[in-house]
Design an enzyme around this catalytic site. Sequence first.
Site, PDB file in Angstrom:
ATOM      1  N   ASP A 111       0.826  -1.190   0.000  1.00 17.21           N
ATOM      2  CA  ASP A 111       0.000   0.000   0.000  1.00 17.21           C
ATOM      3  C   ASP A 111       0.867   1.249   0.000  1.00 17.21           C
ATOM      4  O   ASP A 111       1.631   1.500   0.924  1.00 17.21           O
ATOM      5  CB  ASP A 111      -0.874  -0.037   1.254  1.00 17.21           C
ATOM      6  CG  ASP A 111      -1.902   1.068   1.249  1.00 17.21           C
ATOM      7  OD1 ASP A 111      -2.441   1.342   0.170  1.00 17.21           O
ATOM      8  OD2 ASP A 111      -2.141   1.657   2.308  1.00 17.21           O
ATOM      9  N   THR A 120      -3.191   5.935  -4.283  1.00 15.04           N
ATOM     10  CA  THR A 120      -2.080   6.693  -3.698  1.00 15.04           C
ATOM     11  C   THR A 120      -0.791   6.487  -4.481  1.00 15.04           C
ATOM     12  O   THR A 120      -0.077   7.450  -4.761  1.00 15.04           O
ATOM     13  CB  THR A 120      -1.841   6.285  -2.234  1.00 15.04           C
ATOM     14  OG1 THR A 120      -1.711   4.872  -2.159  1.00 15.04           O
ATOM     15  CG2 THR A 120      -2.979   6.736  -1.358  1.00 15.04           C
ATOM     16  N   THR A 121      -0.505   5.236  -4.845  1.00 16.12           N
ATOM     17  CA  THR A 121       0.721   4.979  -5.600  1.00 16.12           C
ATOM     18  C   THR A 121       0.663   5.706  -6.937  1.00 16.12           C
ATOM     19  O   THR A 121       1.625   6.346  -7.358  1.00 16.12           O
ATOM     20  CB  THR A 121       0.887   3.463  -5.828  1.00 16.12           C
ATOM     21  OG1 THR A 121       0.578   2.790  -4.607  1.00 16.12           O
ATOM     22  CG2 THR A 121       2.300   3.124  -6.243  1.00 16.12           C
ATOM     23  N   ASP A 165      -9.181   0.151   1.890  1.00 17.46           N
ATOM     24  CA  ASP A 165      -9.142   0.733   0.540  1.00 17.46           C
ATOM     25  C   ASP A 165     -10.400   0.371  -0.228  1.00 17.46           C
ATOM     26  O   ASP A 165     -11.043   1.217  -0.850  1.00 17.46           O
ATOM     27  CB  ASP A 165      -7.941   0.192  -0.251  1.00 17.46           C
ATOM     28  CG  ASP A 165      -6.642   0.873   0.161  1.00 17.46           C
ATOM     29  OD1 ASP A 165      -6.665   1.629   1.137  1.00 17.46           O
ATOM     30  OD2 ASP A 165      -5.615   0.629  -0.497  1.00 17.46           O
TER      31      ASP A 165
HETATM   32  P1  ADP Z   1      -2.797   2.602  -6.187  1.00 17.16           P
HETATM   33  O1  ADP Z   1      -2.159   2.834  -4.846  1.00 17.16           O
HETATM   34  O2  ADP Z   1      -2.495   3.700  -7.129  1.00 17.16           O
HETATM   35  O3  ADP Z   1      -4.238   2.263  -6.095  1.00 17.16           O
HETATM   36  P2  ADP Z   1      -2.434  -0.151  -6.958  1.00 17.16           P
HETATM   37  O4  ADP Z   1      -1.250  -0.977  -6.604  1.00 17.16           O
HETATM   38  O5  ADP Z   1      -3.709  -0.444  -6.291  1.00 17.16           O
HETATM   39  O6  ADP Z   1      -2.013   1.355  -6.775  1.00 17.16           O
HETATM   40  O7  ADP Z   1      -2.601  -0.267  -8.531  1.00 17.16           O
HETATM   41  C1  ADP Z   1      -3.625   0.393  -9.202  1.00 17.16           C
HETATM   42  C2  ADP Z   1      -3.446   0.217 -10.678  1.00 17.16           C
HETATM   43  O8  ADP Z   1      -3.501  -1.167 -11.042  1.00 17.16           O
HETATM   44  C3  ADP Z   1      -4.555   0.905 -11.436  1.00 17.16           C
HETATM   45  O9  ADP Z   1      -4.019   1.580 -12.548  1.00 17.16           O
HETATM   46  C4  ADP Z   1      -5.435  -0.250 -11.867  1.00 17.16           C
HETATM   47  O10 ADP Z   1      -6.180   0.037 -13.021  1.00 17.16           O
HETATM   48  C5  ADP Z   1      -4.419  -1.333 -12.109  1.00 17.16           C
HETATM   49  N1  ADP Z   1      -4.991  -2.674 -12.074  1.00 17.16           N
HETATM   50  C6  ADP Z   1      -5.699  -3.249 -11.086  1.00 17.16           C
HETATM   51  N2  ADP Z   1      -6.075  -4.504 -11.405  1.00 17.16           N
HETATM   52  C7  ADP Z   1      -5.577  -4.747 -12.645  1.00 17.16           C
HETATM   53  C8  ADP Z   1      -5.605  -5.864 -13.545  1.00 17.16           C
HETATM   54  N3  ADP Z   1      -6.240  -6.991 -13.221  1.00 17.16           N
HETATM   55  N4  ADP Z   1      -4.968  -5.755 -14.725  1.00 17.16           N
HETATM   56  C9  ADP Z   1      -4.316  -4.626 -15.047  1.00 17.16           C
HETATM   57  N5  ADP Z   1      -4.249  -3.542 -14.255  1.00 17.16           N
HETATM   58  C10 ADP Z   1      -4.874  -3.589 -13.071  1.00 17.16           C
HETATM   59 MG    MG Z   2      -5.180   0.561  -5.344  1.00 19.57          MG
END
Ligand code: ADP
Ligand code: MG
Length: 542
Positions: free
Chosen positions: A64, A97-98, A389
């Site tokens: 996270d 957030t990332t 989240d």
């Molecule tokens: P954040 O802290 O920004 O939410 P995450 O590690 O949760 O970071 O990653 C979010 C990103 O991962 C988003 O751009 C989302 O669209 C992408 N994402 C989530 N699930 C998938 C998936 N199954 N395939 C491709 N991208 C995905």
């Molecule tokens: Mg996320």
Amino acid sequence: MYGNGNQPIIVLKEGTNRAKDKEAQFNNIDAAKAIADAVRSTLGPKGMDKMLVNSIGDVVITNDGVTILKELDVTHPAAKMVIEVAKTQDNECGDGTTTSVILSGELLKQSEELINANVHPTIITNGYNMAAAKAAEILDDISVDATDDKMLRLVADTSLTGKDVGDAADQEMLSKLVVEAVKTVAEDGRVDTDNIRMTKKIGGVIGDTTLMKGLIIDKELVHSRMPAQVKNAKIALFNCGLEVKKTEIDAQIQINDAARMNDFLAEEEAGMKKLVDHIKSCGATVVFTTKAMDELIQHYLTKAGIMGFRRLKESDIMALAKATGGTVVSDVKDLVPENLGTAGLVEEKKVGDDNMCFVTECPNAKAVTMFIRGGTEHVIEEVERALNDAIRTVGITLEDGKVCAGAGAPEIELETRLLKYAATVGGREQLAIEKFAKAMECIPWTLAENAGLDPIDVIIKLKAAHENKKNGKYFGVSLEDGEPFDALKAKVIEPLRVKKQAVSSAAEVANMILRIDDVIAARQAPPGAGAGPGAGMPPADD
Ligand code: ADP
Ligand code: MG
């Protein structure tokens, strides 16, 4: 700053660090990029976890972004500004957030070339502002409606993907619980996620996690002979100890004969009995208190058939008050029947090796609890973060009724359309808007990189899909094979608000940092130096 004859007057204390113009800008940009680099590898479902060890040796393993950044001990002011973005994103949306941090770093990285080419920072920030405003419009335009449970569940699922929340079945089950919880607390289209409590208990497996209407208090009965269950409970809530107040001053009482001693004890006993009698006469059948409970009081409560729990957390007592409609009382003598809360059922149940208190069928039906189970503390803590989240993302989706595709689809669409927009703007701002557009690429790029794919290849294919395919705007990257896919159909779905907030706050912090052309920093005292005269000075030679 200049006196007669243009002699510069030094107004800064000796030892003050000062960086100006490009040096200041590049220094700040580097710091922001370093923060982005710290979280880059966690982005997306194929992202890696980080193990964080703080100065006293506590270990957190997480994926996270905001958790990682909160643990980092950062001193650089620009780096701190970027971390603030993550916190804002977390407060506003609970997710993304990332993304917001990576975007901030990339927007600044893209500006470097312009700064080197002597484009004035004001031009860059103007261009970035224009691009950010346009980006918000584009995101609105490519969003889709989300009102049914199915869509909400997909949002939960996307948010949980890549977090350590067990296998596919566990994740599906958790998504369902999240949607149920959010819908239970929703009121007039608003969701106050504070009403969803999390109670964690080590033991069992993630799949044992449940959603309960009511509250769970991690305390056991003070006396094993108290009833384990009370129906139609009348609940007294105290934020004080249940004991007879000893005299404030440590008085010594000399007792010379046994009869006097007995009198004294009897008096104390009578005082305690009176307290319990008062509680009983008010009609209470369950007692919670934040502080201690005298043994004799426990005894009388047991005799009266009243359940008693002590040493509750302040937050637990407040939650009980809200859920049961009771009023917290800080002196037993002040208790009146109107202060009592109610619940259809209060019971002590065994969970693993411990007993816990379950308060259910509360008058406030909005009080729900996620009861998180898992093998180790690290597991349940990561599950808790992931659920938090997901609850937030489902909450804002329910509030806004709008989602967009994920998997890098919106970012590529933003890039494509912003480039077209830049051409209509012209002037030097056009250059900045083009850089802004280019920066959007970093999200699919990083997703691909983290999945072990060739990012260049992925981006080229994605751009082609956005230009040529039907519904191209929804095309993101499949992290299984690197091919473009319709992310909506592939059920990778995120709340619109998460994307909009991430882009706008990244633009905001990038601009804030770009506007700084002068960093004046007082020299920091070395660690451990006292604050007295000469603190921070090098030791004298003699
Ligand atoms: P954040 O802290 O920004 O939410 P995450 O590690 O949760 O970071 O990653 C979010 C990103 O991962 C988003 O751009 C989302 O669209 C992408 N994402 C989530 N699930 C998938 C998936 N199954 N395939 C491709 N991208 C995905
Ligand atoms: Mg996320």
